[in-house]
Design a protein around this motif. Structure first.
Motif, mmCIF file in Angstrom:
data_model
loop_
_atom_site.group_PDB
_atom_site.id
_atom_site.type_symbol
_atom_site.label_atom_id
_atom_site.label_comp_id
_atom_site.label_asym_id
_atom_site.label_seq_id
_atom_site.Cartn_x
_atom_site.Cartn_y
_atom_site.Cartn_z
ATOM 1 N N UNK A 130 43.174 35.815 48.904
ATOM 2 C CA UNK A 130 43.071 37.238 48.578
ATOM 3 C C UNK A 130 44.532 37.872 48.738
ATOM 4 N N UNK A 131 44.802 39.048 48.137
ATOM 5 C CA UNK A 131 46.001 39.520 48.114
ATOM 6 C C UNK A 131 46.541 40.074 46.818
ATOM 7 N N UNK A 132 47.831 40.215 46.872
ATOM 8 C CA UNK A 132 48.539 40.621 45.740
ATOM 9 C C UNK A 132 50.017 40.264 45.719
ATOM 10 N N UNK A 133 50.734 39.945 44.723
ATOM 11 C CA UNK A 133 52.173 39.688 44.667
ATOM 12 C C UNK A 133 53.013 40.876 44.490
ATOM 13 N N UNK A 134 54.418 40.986 45.147
ATOM 14 C CA UNK A 134 55.042 42.073 44.729
ATOM 15 C C UNK A 134 56.710 42.059 44.765
ATOM 16 N N UNK A 135 57.203 42.653 44.080
ATOM 17 C CA UNK A 135 58.751 42.858 44.118
ATOM 18 C C UNK A 135 59.378 44.151 44.289
ATOM 19 N N UNK A 136 60.409 44.245 45.359
ATOM 20 C CA UNK A 136 60.864 45.434 45.677
ATOM 21 C C UNK A 136 62.238 45.799 44.797
ATOM 22 N N UNK A 194 55.183 42.520 29.379
ATOM 23 C CA UNK A 194 54.842 41.174 29.722
ATOM 24 C C UNK A 194 54.870 40.316 28.335
ATOM 25 N N UNK A 195 56.223 40.490 27.627
ATOM 26 C CA UNK A 195 56.404 39.687 26.563
ATOM 27 C C UNK A 195 56.377 38.239 26.969
ATOM 28 N N UNK A 196 55.795 37.393 26.145
ATOM 29 C CA UNK A 196 55.596 36.043 25.923
ATOM 30 C C UNK A 196 54.923 35.368 27.334
ATOM 31 N N UNK A 197 54.222 36.573 28.103
ATOM 32 C CA UNK A 197 53.181 36.006 29.201
ATOM 33 C C UNK A 197 52.068 36.336 28.503
ATOM 34 N N UNK A 198 51.158 35.155 27.889
ATOM 35 C CA UNK A 198 49.877 35.383 27.188
ATOM 36 C C UNK A 198 48.759 34.883 28.168
ATOM 37 N N UNK A 199 48.913 33.799 28.665
ATOM 38 C CA UNK A 199 47.861 33.333 29.360
ATOM 39 C C UNK A 199 48.079 33.361 30.976
ATOM 40 N N UNK A 200 49.040 33.976 31.304
ATOM 41 C CA UNK A 200 49.630 33.950 32.878
ATOM 42 C C UNK A 200 50.346 35.533 33.165
ATOM 43 N N UNK A 201 49.528 36.484 32.471
ATOM 44 C CA UNK A 201 49.950 37.882 32.950
ATOM 45 C C UNK A 201 49.296 38.361 33.936
ATOM 46 N N UNK A 202 49.510 39.160 34.757
ATOM 47 C CA UNK A 202 48.409 39.744 35.747
ATOM 48 C C UNK A 202 47.386 40.692 34.861
ATOM 49 N N UNK A 203 46.142 40.880 35.347
ATOM 50 C CA UNK A 203 45.344 41.755 34.840
ATOM 51 C C UNK A 203 45.378 43.290 35.100
ATOM 52 N N UNK A 258 51.548 42.865 41.209
ATOM 53 C CA UNK A 258 50.785 42.170 40.424
ATOM 54 C C UNK A 258 49.365 42.113 40.944
ATOM 55 N N UNK A 259 48.281 42.192 40.425
ATOM 56 C CA UNK A 259 46.968 41.947 41.247
ATOM 57 C C UNK A 259 46.143 41.059 40.256
#
Length: 389
Positions: free
Chosen positions: A74-80, A96-105, A160-161
């Protein structure tokens, strides 16, 4: 004054605002909890994302963005991100350009305002305010979110969740200068001081906000360039100054524009405190039509000294320019505007810290002053604020 392309509509207004987080303006992606596949720094690159198929490194396909590993807990990723231009955030673009099967919902964004230069550990304990709740995004898309938080922020946190990849983050907004770091003479048009483009005739190749960006343009694309004119008119851009004041010197910089610099330029000013900027008769000539050279930084002492709130640059007939600097002195009410606008937009925590610091009036006086917000911009400043300058 015709406006072929103005910034009066709501969407045009937001899209024309500078990217407060851009690396060009000093933004920095200082921390991410995970960046196994692609580095966080890519989020703030000014250029559009790119993609080269079947280009693999030791950790997989190389992406021009920020990408984390697949979460198994569980959890989420983040950048500051530290904003290069602290200010009021009005639009977020999660690309999300070019992120097609690996973008966050889903993504969310929080923001905070802090004094000094905190490290990532200290920022984790800052007073973060949610400016974008968890919201769905699509892959390979510029996901645009209009927001209207009331405060001036110095940092944002992109979440990103639960995981995935994002190519770029744009944080469009209105820069709000810290008057404690503005001298009595400064660049009245600079973005970092609160100048804002209010209209222009054409921005075919690049944004007029680039004219007022910090530092020198590295390439032609970091300036303002119009399409080629095929009529008898000329191109122009207008800017609302950071504060009402007198422009004493101007730098008109055509660096990098060698075959496409304007032949001539002129400057005019308007005092919106007394006149309507939409009335052509309200504008006073500050610099007459003057010949320009390509790839040259021109410096002019302005022959006309008048207090103005807006300046218009006319170029003849068209072309490109790297920077426009409008050095001068703010009027007394201009200084009051700068200080009141900054203080009124500070989050309560930072405002309290400012007032109770070494140069501040103390806790009791601070709470009294905080209760008086918003401080009128046209009134005499409280002594507690003037003591901070």
């Amino acid at each position: 004054m015709s406006r072929n392309q103005d910034t009066t509509s709501e969407d045009s207004y937001r899209s024309a605002l500078p990217d407060l987080a851009s690396r060009v303006y000093g933004g920095s992606a200082g921390y991410a909890n995970d960046e196994l596949f692609a580095e966080r720094e890519n989020l703030l690159k000014p250029e559009e994302p790119t993609y080269q198929p079947y280009s693999f490194g030791h950790k997989g396909q190389i992406y021009d963005g920020w990408e984390t590993r697949r979460r198994r807990e569980p959890g989420f990723d983040h950048a500051i991100v530290r904003l290069g231009l602290p200010g009021l955030i009005r639009r977020l673009v999660v690309d999300t350009s070019f992120f097609k099967g690996n973008y966050p919902p889903e993504v969310s964004v929080q923001a905070c305002a802090v004094e000094g230069y905190p490290d990532p550990g200290e920022l984790e304990h800052a007073e973060w305010e949610e400016i974008l709740p968890p919201s769905p995004v699509e892959g390979h898309t510029r996901n645009v979110f209009d927001v209207d938080p009331p405060h001036r922020y110095t940092h944002v946190r992109l979440c990103m969740h639960p995981d995935g990849g994002i190519a770029r983050l744009r944080v469009h907004g209105e820069p709000v200068a810290d008057p404690r770091w503005v001298s009595d003479r400064f660049d009245l048009g600079a973005l970092e001081n609160g100048g804002r483009v209010t209209g222009c005739s054409n921005m075919f190749f690049s944004s007029p906000s680039n004219l007022f960006a910090p530092g020198l343009a590295r390439v032609m694309g970091e300036g303002w360039e119009t399409a080629r004119r095929r009529d008898d008119g000329n191109d122009w851009v207008s800017v609302r100054l950071a504060a009402a004041g007198t422009v004493e010197r101007a730098e008109v910089d055509t660096s990098h524009f060698k075959g496409n610099a304007p032949g001539w330029a002129a400057l005019s000013g308007c005092d919106a405190r007394e006149h309507d900027p939409d009335d052509p008769a309200s504008w006073t000539e500050l610099l007459p039509r003057t010949r320009l050279r390509p790839d040259t930084c021109h410096r002019f002492r302005l022959p006309v000294r008048a207090e103005v709130t807006h300046v218009r640059l006319d170029v003849f007939p068209d072309g490109g320019m790297a920077r426009l600097r409008l050095h001068g002195r703010a009027a007394e009410d201009g200084v009051r505007h700068l200080v009141a606008r900054w203080f009124n937009h500070l989050p309560p925590g930072q405002a309290r810290e400012v007032l109770t610091g070494a140069a501040g009036p103390g806790e009791a006086a601070a709470e009294t002053l905080l209760a008086r917000r918003p401080i009128p911009e046209d009134a005499v400043l409280p002594p507690e604020l003037t003591a901070l300058l």
